[in-house]
Design a protein around this motif. Sequence first.
Motif, short mmCIF file in Angstrom:
data_model
loop_
_atom_site.label_atom_id
_atom_site.label_comp_id
_atom_site.label_asym_id
_atom_site.label_seq_id
_atom_site.Cartn_x
_atom_site.Cartn_y
_atom_site.Cartn_z
N GLY A 97 -13.24 53.69 -17.72
CA GLY A 97 -12.27 55.00 -17.37
C GLY A 97 -11.16 54.66 -16.40
O GLY A 97 -10.07 55.52 -16.20
N ASN A 126 -9.59 62.19 -19.22
CA ASN A 126 -10.79 62.13 -20.11
C ASN A 126 -10.15 61.76 -21.61
O ASN A 126 -9.26 62.09 -21.90
CB ASN A 126 -11.79 63.16 -20.06
CG ASN A 126 -11.18 64.56 -20.41
OD1 ASN A 126 -10.16 64.64 -21.11
ND2 ASN A 126 -11.39 65.77 -19.91
N GLU A 127 -11.21 61.51 -22.33
CA GLU A 127 -10.93 61.29 -23.83
C GLU A 127 -9.97 62.45 -24.47
O GLU A 127 -9.06 62.08 -25.16
CB GLU A 127 -12.12 61.18 -24.89
CG GLU A 127 -12.94 60.12 -24.27
CD GLU A 127 -13.54 58.86 -25.30
OE1 GLU A 127 -13.08 59.22 -26.43
OE2 GLU A 127 -13.85 57.85 -24.90
N LYS A 179 -9.51 52.28 -19.90
CA LYS A 179 -8.66 53.25 -20.54
C LYS A 179 -7.15 53.17 -20.66
O LYS A 179 -6.75 53.44 -21.44
CB LYS A 179 -8.99 54.62 -20.25
CG LYS A 179 -10.53 55.16 -20.72
CD LYS A 179 -10.60 55.23 -22.33
CE LYS A 179 -11.89 55.71 -22.53
NZ LYS A 179 -12.02 55.42 -24.09
N GLN A 223 -7.47 60.09 -12.66
CA GLN A 223 -8.94 60.14 -12.76
C GLN A 223 -9.41 61.42 -13.60
O GLN A 223 -10.53 61.40 -13.95
CB GLN A 223 -9.32 60.22 -11.16
CG GLN A 223 -9.65 58.84 -10.73
CD GLN A 223 -8.25 58.27 -10.70
OE1 GLN A 223 -7.38 58.34 -9.99
NE2 GLN A 223 -8.32 57.03 -11.16
N GLU A 224 -8.49 62.15 -13.99
CA GLU A 224 -8.77 63.26 -14.97
C GLU A 224 -8.35 63.01 -16.26
O GLU A 224 -8.43 63.85 -17.12
CB GLU A 224 -7.95 64.66 -14.56
CG GLU A 224 -8.42 64.96 -13.02
CD GLU A 224 -7.45 66.14 -12.39
OE1 GLU A 224 -6.64 66.76 -13.09
OE2 GLU A 224 -7.85 66.70 -11.49
#
Length: 183
Positions: A56, A10-11, A97, A7-8
Amino acid sequence: MKSVNIQELNEEKIKELKTGDSLLLSGIIYTARDAAHKRMCEGFKKDGRFPFDIKGQAIYYAGPCPAKPGEVIGSCGPTTAGRMDAYTPLLLDNGLKIMIGKGGRNKAVKDAVLRNNALYLGAAGGLGALIASCIKKEEVIAYPDLETEAIRKLWVTDFPCTVLLDTYGNDFYEQAKSLYKKA
């Protein structure tokens, strides 16, 4: 091995990962195989929605065996990712993702991974019991009529995998073939 909270991712953090990196994933992932992928994509084309918010998220290509008494889940090894190739670009273009499976991917999937700053991770086939031990909780969230192929939400800790396609267009399988030919 790198410990990664799904969940962390990110891009920016996704861009730090490269093909061949070994990861221990923790957090929430979803299972879906070919029948569920087909149904998800047909539903999206019909009403513009998926059965859960895929933005995500990570989908693990698995159809877990039923749990024995006292267990969270049965054996939960990966299935061949190529079975989902026809559906994957649509999911990636709508926010997915991470995909987890085994085996190579076609050009359309590779292009969608690159276009969407996504990752394809490999889980080792034959390790279904080990992977099951990483699953701390599971819940069927869609298509229960598909039984083992229903979409499940899994809470995982230290799920082992390797980056097979990264956001730079690198393909672990192609790199390995090249190294083998040099040897």
